[in-house]
Design a protein around this motif. Structure first.
Motif, PDB file in Angstrom:
ATOM      1  N   HIS A  82       0.902  -1.193   0.022  1.00 38.53           N
ATOM      2  CA  HIS A  82      -0.088  -0.087   0.013  1.00 38.53           C
ATOM      3  C   HIS A  82       0.803   1.152   0.141  1.00 38.53           C
ATOM      4  O   HIS A  82       0.560   2.267   0.576  1.00 38.53           O
ATOM      5  CB  HIS A  82      -1.018  -0.113   1.117  1.00 38.53           C
ATOM      6  N   ALA A  83       2.064   1.118  -0.503  1.00 40.11           N
ATOM      7  CA  ALA A  83       3.070   2.310  -0.740  1.00 40.11           C
ATOM      8  C   ALA A  83       2.409   3.329  -1.670  1.00 40.11           C
ATOM      9  O   ALA A  83       1.711   2.819  -2.674  1.00 40.11           O
ATOM     10  CB  ALA A  83       4.632   1.736  -1.053  1.00 40.11           C
ATOM     11  N   PRO A  84       2.936   4.402  -1.769  1.00 37.49           N
ATOM     12  CA  PRO A  84       2.812   5.496  -2.971  1.00 37.49           C
ATOM     13  C   PRO A  84       2.777   4.517  -4.149  1.00 37.49           C
ATOM     14  O   PRO A  84       3.883   4.065  -4.342  1.00 37.49           O
ATOM     15  CB  PRO A  84       3.618   6.547  -2.481  1.00 37.49           C
ATOM     16  N   GLN A  85       1.791   5.072  -5.242  1.00 31.70           N
ATOM     17  CA  GLN A  85       2.099   4.609  -6.165  1.00 31.70           C
ATOM     18  C   GLN A  85       3.414   4.408  -7.172  1.00 31.70           C
ATOM     19  O   GLN A  85       3.813   3.295  -7.686  1.00 31.70           O
ATOM     20  CB  GLN A  85       0.912   5.039  -7.254  1.00 31.70           C
ATOM     21  N   PRO A  86       4.174   5.429  -7.068  1.00 30.60           N
ATOM     22  CA  PRO A  86       5.363   5.269  -7.760  1.00 30.60           C
ATOM     23  C   PRO A  86       6.430   4.356  -7.204  1.00 30.60           C
ATOM     24  O   PRO A  86       6.916   3.535  -7.907  1.00 30.60           O
ATOM     25  CB  PRO A  86       6.075   6.891  -7.529  1.00 30.60           C
ATOM     26  N   ILE A  87       6.367   4.100  -5.967  1.00 30.39           N
ATOM     27  CA  ILE A  87       7.291   3.151  -4.952  1.00 30.39           C
ATOM     28  C   ILE A  87       6.697   1.919  -5.497  1.00 30.39           C
ATOM     29  O   ILE A  87       7.427   1.060  -5.861  1.00 30.39           O
ATOM     30  CB  ILE A  87       7.405   3.505  -3.759  1.00 30.39           C
ATOM     31  N   TYR A  88       5.475   1.700  -5.336  1.00 37.25           N
ATOM     32  CA  TYR A  88       4.753   0.226  -5.628  1.00 37.25           C
ATOM     33  C   TYR A  88       5.039  -0.125  -7.171  1.00 37.25           C
ATOM     34  O   TYR A  88       5.644  -1.231  -7.284  1.00 37.25           O
ATOM     35  CB  TYR A  88       3.394   0.221  -5.467  1.00 37.25           C
ATOM     36  N   LEU A  89       5.008   0.805  -8.084  1.00 37.85           N
ATOM     37  CA  LEU A  89       5.121   0.385  -9.436  1.00 37.85           C
ATOM     38  C   LEU A  89       6.332   0.155 -10.142  1.00 37.85           C
ATOM     39  O   LEU A  89       6.894  -0.633 -10.727  1.00 37.85           O
ATOM     40  CB  LEU A  89       4.435   1.620 -10.305  1.00 37.85           C
ATOM     41  N   ALA A  90       7.306   1.074  -9.288  1.00 43.84           N
ATOM     42  CA  ALA A  90       8.826   0.722  -9.361  1.00 43.84           C
ATOM     43  C   ALA A  90       9.249  -0.511  -8.991  1.00 43.84           C
ATOM     44  O   ALA A  90      10.146  -1.268  -9.706  1.00 43.84           O
ATOM     45  CB  ALA A  90       9.703   1.736  -8.573  1.00 43.84           C
ATOM     46  N   ALA A  91       8.592  -1.144  -7.714  1.00 47.21           N
ATOM     47  CA  ALA A  91       9.099  -2.289  -7.306  1.00 47.21           C
ATOM     48  C   ALA A  91       8.514  -3.462  -8.264  1.00 47.21           C
ATOM     49  O   ALA A  91       9.343  -4.311  -8.757  1.00 47.21           O
ATOM     50  CB  ALA A  91       8.609  -2.654  -5.830  1.00 47.21           C
ATOM     51  N   MET A  92       7.154  -3.153  -8.715  1.00 49.13           N
ATOM     52  CA  MET A  92       6.423  -4.057  -9.664  1.00 49.13           C
ATOM     53  C   MET A  92       7.360  -4.260 -11.037  1.00 49.13           C
ATOM     54  O   MET A  92       7.111  -5.270 -11.842  1.00 49.13           O
ATOM     55  CB  MET A  92       4.941  -4.033  -9.522  1.00 49.13           C
ATOM     56  N   ASN A  94      10.384  -4.544 -11.828  1.00 46.30           N
ATOM     57  CA  ASN A  94      11.531  -5.339 -11.878  1.00 46.30           C
ATOM     58  C   ASN A  94      11.135  -6.826 -12.533  1.00 46.30           C
ATOM     59  O   ASN A  94      10.329  -7.457 -11.965  1.00 46.30           O
ATOM     60  CB  ASN A  94      12.214  -5.421 -10.390  1.00 46.30           C
ATOM     61  N   PRO A  95      12.063  -7.195 -13.467  1.00 43.92           N
ATOM     62  CA  PRO A  95      12.055  -8.762 -13.805  1.00 43.92           C
ATOM     63  C   PRO A  95      12.387  -9.600 -12.793  1.00 43.92           C
ATOM     64  O   PRO A  95      13.162  -9.210 -11.920  1.00 43.92           O
ATOM     65  CB  PRO A  95      13.215  -8.622 -15.037  1.00 43.92           C
ATOM     66  N   PHE A  96      11.833 -10.792 -13.013  1.00 44.10           N
ATOM     67  CA  PHE A  96      12.074 -12.050 -11.980  1.00 44.10           C
ATOM     68  C   PHE A  96      13.518 -12.077 -11.711  1.00 44.10           C
ATOM     69  O   PHE A  96      14.174 -12.439 -10.635  1.00 44.10           O
ATOM     70  CB  PHE A  96      11.356 -13.324 -12.723  1.00 44.10           C
ATOM     71  N   ALA A  97      14.579 -12.249 -12.635  1.00 41.40           N
ATOM     72  CA  ALA A  97      16.043 -12.303 -12.713  1.00 41.40           C
ATOM     73  C   ALA A  97      16.677 -11.219 -11.730  1.00 41.40           C
ATOM     74  O   ALA A  97      17.434 -11.650 -10.774  1.00 41.40           O
ATOM     75  CB  ALA A  97      16.763 -12.216 -13.800  1.00 41.40           C
ATOM     76  N   LYS A  98      16.022  -9.903 -11.888  1.00 43.15           N
ATOM     77  CA  LYS A  98      16.465  -9.053 -10.817  1.00 43.15           C
ATOM     78  C   LYS A  98      16.089  -9.219  -9.326  1.00 43.15           C
ATOM     79  O   LYS A  98      16.778  -9.102  -8.475  1.00 43.15           O
ATOM     80  CB  LYS A  98      16.259  -7.490 -11.512  1.00 43.15           C
ATOM     81  N   LEU A  99      14.791  -9.784  -9.343  1.00 41.16           N
ATOM     82  CA  LEU A  99      14.211  -9.697  -8.024  1.00 41.16           C
ATOM     83  C   LEU A  99      14.826 -11.214  -7.461  1.00 41.16           C
ATOM     84  O   LEU A  99      14.239 -11.456  -6.259  1.00 41.16           O
ATOM     85  CB  LEU A  99      12.970 -10.018  -7.881  1.00 41.16           C
ATOM     86  N   TRP A 116      14.493 -15.658  -3.082  1.00 40.81           N
ATOM     87  CA  TRP A 116      15.989 -15.712  -2.507  1.00 40.81           C
ATOM     88  C   TRP A 116      16.425 -14.663  -1.747  1.00 40.81           C
ATOM     89  O   TRP A 116      17.269 -14.669  -1.051  1.00 40.81           O
ATOM     90  CB  TRP A 116      17.031 -16.243  -3.584  1.00 40.81           C
ATOM     91  N   GLN A 117      15.753 -13.485  -2.281  1.00 42.65           N
ATOM     92  CA  GLN A 117      16.259 -12.228  -1.288  1.00 42.65           C
ATOM     93  C   GLN A 117      15.063 -11.291  -1.373  1.00 42.65           C
ATOM     94  O   GLN A 117      14.345 -11.121  -2.172  1.00 42.65           O
ATOM     95  CB  GLN A 117      17.452 -11.475  -2.018  1.00 42.65           C
ATOM     96  N   PRO A 118      15.060 -10.460  -0.261  1.00 46.53           N
ATOM     97  CA  PRO A 118      13.881  -9.511  -0.093  1.00 46.53           C
ATOM     98  C   PRO A 118      14.010  -8.429  -1.085  1.00 46.53           C
ATOM     99  O   PRO A 118      15.255  -8.070  -1.528  1.00 46.53           O
ATOM    100  CB  PRO A 118      13.823  -8.923   1.360  1.00 46.53           C
ATOM    101  N   LEU A 119      12.906  -7.513  -1.293  1.00 44.36           N
ATOM    102  CA  LEU A 119      12.836  -6.497  -1.891  1.00 44.36           C
ATOM    103  C   LEU A 119      13.413  -5.258  -1.094  1.00 44.36           C
ATOM    104  O   LEU A 119      12.995  -5.114   0.105  1.00 44.36           O
ATOM    105  CB  LEU A 119      11.523  -6.027  -2.517  1.00 44.36           C
ATOM    106  N   LEU A 120      14.371  -4.396  -1.534  1.00 39.95           N
ATOM    107  CA  LEU A 120      14.761  -3.301  -0.930  1.00 39.95           C
ATOM    108  C   LEU A 120      13.618  -2.398  -0.617  1.00 39.95           C
ATOM    109  O   LEU A 120      12.769  -2.180  -1.621  1.00 39.95           O
ATOM    110  CB  LEU A 120      15.989  -2.687  -1.578  1.00 39.95           C
ATOM    111  N   ARG A 121      13.697  -1.699   0.499  1.00 45.02           N
ATOM    112  CA  ARG A 121      12.700  -0.809   0.869  1.00 45.02           C
ATOM    113  C   ARG A 121      12.596   0.346  -0.513  1.00 45.02           C
ATOM    114  O   ARG A 121      11.644   0.925  -0.800  1.00 45.02           O
ATOM    115  CB  ARG A 121      13.110  -0.089   2.213  1.00 45.02           C
ATOM    116  N   LYS A 122      13.626   0.757  -0.884  1.00 43.64           N
ATOM    117  CA  LYS A 122      13.878   1.640  -2.153  1.00 43.64           C
ATOM    118  C   LYS A 122      14.132   1.110  -3.257  1.00 43.64           C
ATOM    119  O   LYS A 122      15.591   0.863  -3.459  1.00 43.64           O
ATOM    120  CB  LYS A 122      14.610   2.826  -1.699  1.00 43.64           C
ATOM    121  N   PRO A 123      13.249   0.581  -3.961  1.00 41.91           N
ATOM    122  CA  PRO A 123      13.575  -0.072  -5.418  1.00 41.91           C
ATOM    123  C   PRO A 123      14.628   0.504  -6.149  1.00 41.91           C
ATOM    124  O   PRO A 123      14.488   1.937  -6.401  1.00 41.91           O
ATOM    125  CB  PRO A 123      12.302  -0.428  -6.041  1.00 41.91           C
ATOM    126  N   THR A 124      15.392  -0.220  -6.943  1.00 38.17           N
ATOM    127  CA  THR A 124      16.498   0.701  -7.709  1.00 38.17           C
ATOM    128  C   THR A 124      16.036   0.253  -9.228  1.00 38.17           C
ATOM    129  O   THR A 124      15.181  -0.549  -9.593  1.00 38.17           O
ATOM    130  CB  THR A 124      17.668  -0.052  -7.718  1.00 38.17           C
TER     131      THR A 124
END
Length: 124
Positions: A82-92, A94-99, A116-124
């Motif tokens: 339920h993060a602000p839309q820009p953060i949510y969309l930036a996380a979504m 990302n491709p499977f390989a990067k995640l 294998w690894q958690p999503l960082l709080r601030k997606p890159t």
């Protein structure tokens, strides 16, 4: 009925994160708009935390929809559902390989998803 067995690598994922995600989805009662029959944190070992998810497919599950649903789990574990839309969309975006998500589909169409690894709080 769709059956997903999800595994989260330890110590990268914490029990409390997974428990919160399970509780949130139980409370919501649906997964991507599809009714949840059951979601349970089933067990944990030194290496993995296991969650079983059964939900009713109300639409065809295409590869893009499957990937978005699988990524949503990772986003929910990070507390960003339920993060602000820009953060949510930036996380979504990302491709499977990067995640670092892998999966195996069985002949009965159930699947294992491994995170294998958690999503960082601030997606890159």
């Amino acid at each position: 009925m769709a059956v997903w067995r999800m595994m989260f690598a330890r110590p990268q994922f914490k029990h409390r994160q997974i428990k919160r995600m399970v509780d949130d989805l139980n409370r919501e009662g649906n997964f991507g708009g599809m009714p949840i029959h059951r979601i349970t944190l089933t067990r944990q070992t030194r290496e993995l935390i296991y969650v079983d998810l059964e939900f009713q497919l109300t639409t065809g599950l295409t590869q893009p929809l499957f990937e978005q649903m699988a990524k949503y789990i990772l986003v929910a574990v990070a507390g960003l559902a339920h993060a602000p839309q820009p953060i949510y969309l930036a996380a979504m975006a990302n491709p499977f390989a990067k995640l670092n998500i892998s999966y195996y589909i069985y002949p009965d169409h159930s699947l294992d998803l491994i995170y294998w690894q958690p999503l960082l709080r601030k997606p890159t």
